[in-house]
Structures are given as structure tokens and as C-alpha cells.
Scaffold this motif. Structure first.
Motif, PDB file in Angstrom:
ATOM      1  N   ALA A 199       0.285  -1.538   0.000  1.00 16.42           N
ATOM      2  CA  ALA A 199      -0.036   0.005  -0.274  1.00 16.42           C
ATOM      3  C   ALA A 199       0.540   0.716  -0.462  1.00 16.42           C
ATOM      4  CB  ALA A 199      -1.198   0.263   1.041  1.00 16.42           C
ATOM      5  N   LEU A 200       1.811   1.483   1.106  1.00 19.07           N
ATOM      6  CA  LEU A 200       3.001   2.239   0.501  1.00 19.07           C
ATOM      7  C   LEU A 200       3.714   2.454  -0.505  1.00 19.07           C
ATOM      8  CD1 LEU A 200       4.037   4.479   2.415  1.00 19.07           C
ATOM      9  CD2 LEU A 200       5.935   2.935   3.689  1.00 19.07           C
ATOM     10  N   SER A 201       3.924   1.169  -1.539  1.00 16.59           N
ATOM     11  CA  SER A 201       4.506   1.619  -2.138  1.00 16.59           C
ATOM     12  C   SER A 201       3.886   2.095  -3.449  1.00 16.59           C
ATOM     13  CB  SER A 201       4.693   0.139  -2.736  1.00 16.59           C
ATOM     14  OG  SER A 201       6.407  -0.591  -2.025  1.00 16.59           O
ATOM     15  N   TYR A 202       2.391   1.489  -3.470  1.00 12.53           N
ATOM     16  CA  TYR A 202       1.545   2.291  -4.233  1.00 12.53           C
ATOM     17  C   TYR A 202       1.192   3.937  -3.855  1.00 12.53           C
ATOM     18  CZ  TYR A 202      -0.645  -1.844  -6.135  1.00 12.53           C
ATOM     19  OH  TYR A 202      -0.610  -3.441  -7.066  1.00 12.53           O
ATOM     20  N   PHE A 203       0.682   4.170  -3.143  1.00 13.92           N
ATOM     21  CA  PHE A 203       1.259   5.755  -2.691  1.00 13.92           C
ATOM     22  C   PHE A 203       2.519   6.728  -2.984  1.00 13.92           C
ATOM     23  CE2 PHE A 203       1.855   9.287   0.650  1.00 13.92           C
ATOM     24  CZ  PHE A 203       0.759   9.929   0.121  1.00 13.92           C
ATOM     25  N   ILE A 204       3.879   5.809  -2.915  1.00 12.14           N
ATOM     26  CA  ILE A 204       4.944   6.356  -3.213  1.00 12.14           C
ATOM     27  C   ILE A 204       5.073   6.346  -4.438  1.00 12.14           C
ATOM     28  CG2 ILE A 204       7.521   6.251  -3.648  1.00 12.14           C
ATOM     29  CD1 ILE A 204       6.807   4.886  -0.585  1.00 12.14           C
ATOM     30  N   ILE A 205       3.992   5.273  -5.767  1.00 19.42           N
ATOM     31  CA  ILE A 205       4.310   5.770  -6.782  1.00 19.42           C
ATOM     32  C   ILE A 205       3.329   6.939  -7.291  1.00 19.42           C
ATOM     33  CG2 ILE A 205       3.131   4.156  -8.930  1.00 19.42           C
ATOM     34  CD1 ILE A 205       4.233   1.472  -7.654  1.00 19.42           C
ATOM     35  N   VAL A 206       1.979   6.595  -7.162  1.00 20.78           N
ATOM     36  CA  VAL A 206       1.775   8.205  -7.311  1.00 20.78           C
ATOM     37  C   VAL A 206       1.878   9.486  -6.553  1.00 20.78           C
ATOM     38  CG1 VAL A 206      -0.065   9.050  -6.581  1.00 20.78           C
ATOM     39  CG2 VAL A 206      -0.780   6.865  -6.974  1.00 20.78           C
ATOM     40  N   LEU A 207       3.287   9.041  -5.409  1.00 21.32           N
ATOM     41  CA  LEU A 207       3.504  10.630  -5.478  1.00 21.32           C
ATOM     42  C   LEU A 207       4.643  10.757  -7.016  1.00 21.32           C
ATOM     43  CD1 LEU A 207       4.975  12.659  -3.196  1.00 21.32           C
ATOM     44  CD2 LEU A 207       5.477  11.194  -1.918  1.00 21.32           C
ATOM     45  N   PHE A 208       5.277   9.930  -7.441  1.00 19.50           N
ATOM     46  CA  PHE A 208       6.684  10.296  -7.687  1.00 19.50           C
ATOM     47  C   PHE A 208       5.771  10.231  -9.523  1.00 19.50           C
ATOM     48  CE2 PHE A 208       9.361   9.495  -4.598  1.00 19.50           C
ATOM     49  CZ  PHE A 208      10.345   9.932  -5.004  1.00 19.50           C
ATOM     50  N   ILE A 209       4.619  10.129  -9.419  1.00 19.75           N
ATOM     51  CA  ILE A 209       4.273  10.751 -11.049  1.00 19.75           C
ATOM     52  C   ILE A 209       3.866  11.555 -10.814  1.00 19.75           C
ATOM     53  CG2 ILE A 209       1.652  10.648 -11.887  1.00 19.75           C
ATOM     54  CD1 ILE A 209       1.904   7.416 -12.166  1.00 19.75           C
ATOM     55  N   PHE A 210       3.612  12.757 -10.182  1.00 18.10           N
ATOM     56  CA  PHE A 210       3.226  13.598  -9.804  1.00 18.10           C
ATOM     57  C   PHE A 210       4.926  14.628  -9.857  1.00 18.10           C
ATOM     58  CE2 PHE A 210      -0.954  12.493  -7.900  1.00 18.10           C
ATOM     59  CZ  PHE A 210      -1.784  13.754  -8.699  1.00 18.10           C
ATOM     60  N   PHE A 211       5.301  13.487  -9.185  1.00 18.80           N
ATOM     61  CA  PHE A 211       6.377  14.753  -9.255  1.00 18.80           C
ATOM     62  C   PHE A 211       7.631  14.497 -10.646  1.00 18.80           C
ATOM     63  CE2 PHE A 211       7.860  13.852  -4.763  1.00 18.80           C
ATOM     64  CZ  PHE A 211       8.562  15.402  -4.127  1.00 18.80           C
ATOM     65  N   LEU A 212       7.498  13.391 -11.473  1.00 18.36           N
ATOM     66  CA  LEU A 212       8.013  13.042 -12.988  1.00 18.36           C
ATOM     67  C   LEU A 212       6.838  14.443 -13.353  1.00 18.36           C
ATOM     68  CD1 LEU A 212       9.195  11.647 -15.191  1.00 18.36           C
ATOM     69  CD2 LEU A 212       7.644  10.690 -15.228  1.00 18.36           C
ATOM     70  N   LEU A 213       5.718  14.972 -13.325  1.00 24.17           N
ATOM     71  CA  LEU A 213       4.994  15.882 -14.597  1.00 24.17           C
ATOM     72  C   LEU A 213       5.635  17.205 -13.265  1.00 24.17           C
ATOM     73  CD1 LEU A 213       1.013  14.714 -13.135  1.00 24.17           C
ATOM     74  CD2 LEU A 213       2.380  14.552 -15.481  1.00 24.17           C
ATOM     75  N   TYR A 214       5.991  17.265 -12.157  1.00 26.17           N
ATOM     76  CA  TYR A 214       6.463  18.465 -11.934  1.00 26.17           C
ATOM     77  C   TYR A 214       7.638  19.202 -12.293  1.00 26.17           C
ATOM     78  CZ  TYR A 214       8.138  22.219  -8.527  1.00 26.17           C
ATOM     79  OH  TYR A 214       9.487  23.331  -8.644  1.00 26.17           O
ATOM     80  N   ASP A 215       8.476  17.855 -12.325  1.00 24.00           N
ATOM     81  CA  ASP A 215       9.965  18.338 -12.977  1.00 24.00           C
ATOM     82  C   ASP A 215      10.085  17.871 -14.794  1.00 24.00           C
ATOM     83  OD1 ASP A 215      11.943  17.690 -10.573  1.00 24.00           O
ATOM     84  OD2 ASP A 215      10.902  15.495 -10.427  1.00 24.00           O
ATOM     85  N   THR A 216       9.444  17.568 -15.334  1.00 21.38           N
ATOM     86  CA  THR A 216       8.988  17.511 -16.711  1.00 21.38           C
ATOM     87  C   THR A 216       8.461  19.395 -16.695  1.00 21.38           C
ATOM     88  OG1 THR A 216       8.107  15.328 -17.273  1.00 21.38           O
ATOM     89  CG2 THR A 216       8.206  16.821 -18.960  1.00 21.38           C
TER      90      THR A 216
END
Length: 256
Positions: A199-216
């Protein structure tokens, strides 16, 4: 049996030398595209940023494939820093090198690239345990397809609909990430068996998808603001590289 082993080794060496070839092509491409008179240029800013991202990924893959080909075990790498103390020392060392790398002015081309290579090799070592875990459990192909799909889809979203993304996300994402790190440290020290790791890994994946959008989006904005004396493709590539590493590690977690 010996023939199968020989074929496996041959395939590994083919992959290894293919990656070396790609690495060489990327170096030549970066030299011709990102530099002018020995310094970074603002021309083709977005392309140059992604060339550096690809170069780091290829360097990490070369290191991981080399360690795998030589039969290096994860415990052999981490035996020099065992236990919680070693883990903390390793993280602090990585953060220190990252900080130094980001503070080195881009005009110091040789020094900055030397520290950048060291940092990239450390990232490869961090990725190696997840790679071996996924390989041993036969999920590496599905993990890589999932990772590539996430990168392609959400990078495309960031370029097609940049207005959906705001740089004001930065502080929010940072504090959420800080909370996740604190939670993981608490679990590591006090409550190892509490909670659902997936569950924590799923949350971290979603978090880093937002980071990916932000960094792009950040690369796009910096491309418009670029000045020759401040252009720094190494620093520009770091955000997405760290996003990719965290996505990979947590995709391994949820598929194993």
C-alpha cells in the motif's frame, strides 16, 4: 547444460557491449548538441536535458549488468555498511554528494562531470538490489514495461497539457515526500511489521508520478528562462532520474 550457460553469458556480453555503444553515441550527441566553446549552451535545452537523463540511465544499466555478469551478490556490496547505522551513513553520503553536485557551477565542466559520474554509479548500486529481486522472481520484464508506460504516458501529458501542472506543487510534494521518509524511518527503527508495504509502495508510485509531471514542467519553464552562463543540464536531469529510480524500486515492491 554448458551450452545454455555459454549462451546466457554471450547474451549478457552482447547487452553489455550494446549499452557501451549507446553510451558512446549519447556522449557524442551531448558534445555536439549541449556544448559550445566548452560550455553549456541554451540551444535545444529540452533535448539536451533528456540526453543527460538517458546517459545516466545507460550508465546505471551498464553498472548493474556488469555486477550481475560478475555474479556480485547484494550482500557483497552492502557488507561494508551493515545494519541501521550503515544505512543512515549511506543515505547521508548520497545526499552530501547530491548537494555538492548541485552546488558545483556548470562552468567547472570537468569537476562537475566527475562528481556526476560518481553520483550516477551510487544510484546504480541503489538500484541493484531491486533489479536482482525482480530478476530472481521473474518480474523484471513486467516491471520495465510498467515503468516505461508510466514515463511515456505522464511525460506526454506534461508536454501536451503543461497548463494542468503548476510549479506551486513543489513545496507540497516535498513535504509529502518528507512525511513518507519519516514514516519509513519510524517503521525501520520501531515498527517493522506494521502496515502494508505494498500500500505504501502504491502511494509512493503515485507521489513520484506527480514529481515526474512537476520535474517535466520545470524543464519546460527553465528552457524558456535559460541563460548561457546558468545552463546546467546535469542539475536539470537529476529530478527525473530520481523519479525514475523511485518508481522502479516501488514497482518491484508491488510486483513481488
Amino acid at each position: 547444460m554448458m551450452d545454455k550457460l555459454a549462451n546466457k553469458n554471450q547474451q549478457k556480453y552482447i547487452k553489455f557491449f550494446s549499452l557501451i555503444g549507446i553510451f558512446g553515441i549519447l556522449i557524442v550527441s551531448i558534445y555536439n548538441s549541449a556544448f559550445k566553446n566548452g560550455k553549456f549552451t541554451c540551444n535545444r535545452y529540452i533535448l539536451n536535458s533528456y540526453l543527460y537523463i538517458l546517459l545516466v540511465l545507460v550508465l546505471m544499466m551498464l553498472e548493474i549488468l556488469y555486477l550481475d555478469t560478475e555474479g556480485v551478490k547484494v550482500m557483497d556490496i552492502y557488507k561494508f555498511i551493515p545494519g541501521i547505522t550503515g544505512f543512515i551513513v549511506g543515505i547521508m553520503l548520497l545526499i552530501s554528494i547530491l548537494y555538492i553536485l548541485m552546488k558545483i557551477p556548470p562552468k567547472n565542466v570537468f569537476i562537475k562531470h566527475t562528481v556526476w559520474i560518481l553520483f550516477s554509479l551510487m544510484l546504480g548500486i541503489l538500484a541493484y538490489p531491486a533489479y536482482m529481486k525482480s530478476k530472481n522472481e521473474n518480474t523484471l520484464v513486467s516491471v520495465m514495461f510498467s515503468l516505461i508506460a508510466i514515463l511515456v504516458v505522464f511525460s506526454a501529458v506534461a508536454f501536451i497539457k503543461p497548463e494542468w501542472i503548476s510549479l506551486s506543487w513543489g513545496p507540497v510534494l516535498f513535504f509529502v515526500l518528507l512525511g513518507v521518509i519519516i514514516l519509513q524511518l519510524i517503521k525501520l527503527f520501531f515498527y517493522k511489521e506494521v502496515g502494508n508495504p505494498k500500500a505504501l509502495s502504491y502511494f509512493i508510485i503515485v507521489l513520484f508520478i506527480f514529481f515526474l509531471l512537476y520535474d517535466t514542467k520545470l524543464i519546460q519553464v527553465n528552457a524558456k528562462r535559460c541563460k548561457t552562463e546558468t545552463a546546467d543540464y546535469i542539475n536539470e536531469s537529476l529530478g527525473i532520474i530520481l523519479d525514475i529510480l523511485n518508481l522502479f524500486q516501488n514497482l518491484v515492491m508491488i510486483q513481488n
